[in-house]
Write an enzyme that holds these catalytic residues in place. Structure first.
Site, PDB file in Angstrom:
ATOM      1  CE1 TYR A 157      -3.935   2.170   0.552  1.00 57.74           C
ATOM      2  CE2 TYR A 157      -2.732   3.099   2.400  1.00 57.74           C
ATOM      3  CZ  TYR A 157      -3.806   3.137   1.534  1.00 57.74           C
ATOM      4  OH  TYR A 157      -4.740   4.145   1.647  1.00 57.74           O
ATOM      5  CD  GLU A 180       7.897   1.910  -0.928  1.00 60.16           C
ATOM      6  OE1 GLU A 180       7.734   2.965  -1.565  1.00 60.16           O
ATOM      7  OE2 GLU A 180       8.873   1.729  -0.169  1.00 60.16           O
ATOM      8  CG  ASN A 209      -5.464   6.946  11.015  1.00 56.35           C
ATOM      9  OD1 ASN A 209      -4.316   7.322  10.767  1.00 56.35           O
ATOM     10  ND2 ASN A 209      -5.746   5.698  11.314  1.00 56.35           N
ATOM     11  N   GLY A 241      -0.427  -4.340  20.774  1.00 56.80           N
ATOM     12  CA  GLY A 241       0.769  -3.792  21.420  1.00 56.80           C
ATOM     13  C   GLY A 241       0.387  -3.171  22.762  1.00 56.80           C
ATOM     14  CG  ASP A 301       0.671  -0.432  14.418  1.00 60.38           C
ATOM     15  OD1 ASP A 301       0.224   0.365  13.580  1.00 60.38           O
ATOM     16  OD2 ASP A 301       0.048  -0.792  15.439  1.00 60.38           O
ATOM     17  N   PRO A 302       3.015   1.973  12.558  1.00 60.84           N
ATOM     18  CG  PRO A 302       2.472   3.361  10.760  1.00 60.84           C
ATOM     19  CD  PRO A 302       2.146   2.025  11.369  1.00 60.84           C
ATOM     20  NE  ARG A 311      -0.293   7.285   9.949  1.00 54.27           N
ATOM     21  CZ  ARG A 311      -0.845   6.110   9.689  1.00 54.27           C
ATOM     22  NH1 ARG A 311      -2.126   5.916   9.873  1.00 54.27           N
ATOM     23  NH2 ARG A 311      -0.107   5.129   9.246  1.00 54.27           N
TER      24      ARG A 311
HETATM   25  N1  UDP Z   1      -5.473  -1.202  16.320  1.00 54.61           N
HETATM   26  C1  UDP Z   1      -5.757  -1.789  17.536  1.00 54.61           C
HETATM   27  N2  UDP Z   1      -6.776  -2.689  17.594  1.00 54.61           N
HETATM   28  C2  UDP Z   1      -7.547  -2.997  16.521  1.00 54.61           C
HETATM   29  C3  UDP Z   1      -7.265  -2.393  15.278  1.00 54.61           C
HETATM   30  C4  UDP Z   1      -6.198  -1.494  15.210  1.00 54.61           C
HETATM   31  O1  UDP Z   1      -5.084  -1.546  18.562  1.00 54.61           O
HETATM   32  O2  UDP Z   1      -8.480  -3.815  16.664  1.00 54.61           O
HETATM   33  C5  UDP Z   1      -4.375  -0.197  16.274  1.00 54.61           C
HETATM   34  C6  UDP Z   1      -3.338  -0.493  15.208  1.00 54.61           C
HETATM   35  O3  UDP Z   1      -2.350  -1.348  15.717  1.00 54.61           O
HETATM   36  C7  UDP Z   1      -2.826   0.904  14.902  1.00 54.61           C
HETATM   37  C8  UDP Z   1      -4.033   1.815  15.147  1.00 54.61           C
HETATM   38  O4  UDP Z   1      -4.933   1.054  15.929  1.00 54.61           O
HETATM   39  O5  UDP Z   1      -1.808   1.266  15.779  1.00 54.61           O
HETATM   40  C9  UDP Z   1      -4.735   2.250  13.875  1.00 54.61           C
HETATM   41  O6  UDP Z   1      -4.951   1.108  13.086  1.00 54.61           O
HETATM   42  P1  UDP Z   1      -5.830   1.126  11.769  1.00 54.61           P
HETATM   43  O7  UDP Z   1      -5.833  -0.271  11.234  1.00 54.61           O
HETATM   44  O8  UDP Z   1      -7.145   1.754  12.028  1.00 54.61           O
HETATM   45  O9  UDP Z   1      -5.109   2.114  10.757  1.00 54.61           O
HETATM   46  P2  UDP Z   1      -3.586   2.515  10.465  1.00 54.61           P
HETATM   47  O10 UDP Z   1      -3.470   3.889  10.976  1.00 54.61           O
HETATM   48  O11 UDP Z   1      -2.648   1.584  11.185  1.00 54.61           O
HETATM   49  O12 UDP Z   1      -3.456   2.409   9.001  1.00 54.61           O
END
Ligand code: UDP
Length: 311
Positions: free
Chosen positions: A145, A147, A174, A205, A271-272, A275
């Site tokens: 995604y 790249e 987001n 995490g 995972d960033p 942001r």
């Molecule tokens: N995340 C989470 N639980 C979930 C789904 C996502 O803790 O059930 C965290 C994910 O690890 C990330 C953040 O929420 O740090 C945002 O994730 P998302 O998939 O919405 O979008 P991203 O910003 O990572 O593209």
């Protein structure tokens, strides 16, 4: 005036179609319906000013008649999709974008590329201005995604420089709101669905990673301003309100009135950690600022999920 929206049956795409119809455009939504749904377009189709063409921009991008503007939004956008549909994501971010650019060029239309905060990868500075070149892992799980979108931006600028195409690039941060897929896997639909069902909210995490959530109506407003602006460099659209994921989970529990607990799961790879957009360019160039508070946006989104889930 006639516009084409690729990905027009998707979450963001369908809200853009609604707005364009309200602004007096005739709109053709193109979608392969892999992650989009015709349900999202029911209100727009009912006006008689919008239509849906079942077409995959990876194969072709073609609509008869005059077109003044092409909004290229087609792509799966959830990290869950990056693993479920890696080759579709790669193709739409490369061939799909080239097909959409070529189509706009043939029609003599303006072109807007929907890019993403993912072009900054796991950013080493915060907030992220458009001038930040990013910290992307090119072989990571999100690379299909990230790249692909970086390639799409490069392709858009090449069409602008060498073919004279009238282009725009928007980087969404987001974005959330009604019509997100219930099983999309992103944090907003996951937490809301879990809270409404009384299930534990799954925090990946330690929950210390941050995101800034922007309401879809604000994002669409920024897109329309950008389309009208004649500005060619990328523009961030998102909210300044940066949240730790753990705090976001608590807020969703509070706003849904849920008795759900929080359950920690293993961190996702790549995972960033943080942001947040620097939106000064959008403010200066477009006079744009988000106007929906996170609480109001979440309440509207929760109401929509309640309706869908029958809770
Ligand atoms: N995340 C989470 N639980 C979930 C789904 C996502 O803790 O059930 C965290 C994910 O690890 C990330 C953040 O929420 O740090 C945002 O994730 P998302 O998939 O919405 O979008 P991203 O910003 O990572 O593209």
């Amino acid at each position: 005036m006639r516009a084409v929206v690729t990905g027009g049956a998707g979450f963001l795409g369908s809200h853009l179609v609604d707005r364009l119809v309200r602004d007096g455009w005739d709109v053709v939504a193109i979608d392969n319906l892999v992650t989009g749904s015709p349900d999202n377009l029911v209100p727009a189709l009912a006006t008689g000013k919008a239509s849906l063409v079942h077409q995959d921009v990876i194969q072709r991008c073609e609509v008869d008649g005059e077109v003044e503007f092409v909004f290229h939004l087609a792509s799966p956008a959830s990290p869950v999709d990056f693993e479920r549909l890696p080759f579709e994501v790669l193709r739409v971010g490369s061939v799909g974008t080239l097909n959409a650019l070529e189509f706009a060029h043939r029609k003599g239309a303006g072109f807007l590329m929907a890019s993403t905060s993912e072009v900054y990868g796991d950013p080493l500075i915060s907030p992220q201005p458009e001038t930040y070149l990013g910290n992307v892992n090119p072989i990571g799980i999100r690379a299909v995604y990230d790249e692909g979108k970086r390639y799409s931006e490069a392709a858009t600028m090449a069409y602008h420089r060498y073919r004279g195409l009238d282009t725009r690039i928007v980087r969404f941060f987001n974005t959330y709101g009604p019509r997100m897929r219930l099983d999309d896997g992103r944090v907003v639909p996951n937490f809301i669905a879990q809270a409404l069902a009384g299930r534990p909210l799954t925090v990946y995490g330690d929950g210390e990673q941050t995101r800034s959530f922007g309401y879809v109506d604000d994002a669409v407003d920024g897109v329309c301003r950008l389309a009208a602006s004649g500005y060619h460099d990328p523009v961030n659209l998102g909210s300044q309100w940066e949240f730790r994921v753990i705090d976001f989970a608590r807020l969703v529990i509070e706003l849904t009135g849920s008795g759900s607990e929080i359950e920690y799961r293993p961190a996702l790879p790549d995972d960033p950690k943080q942001r947040r957009p620097d939106t000064s360019r959008a403010e200066t160039v477009l006079g744009w600022r988000p106007t929906t508070s996170l609480e109001d946006g979440l309440r509207a989104t929760i109401a929509w999920f309640r309706d869908r889930l029958g809770t």
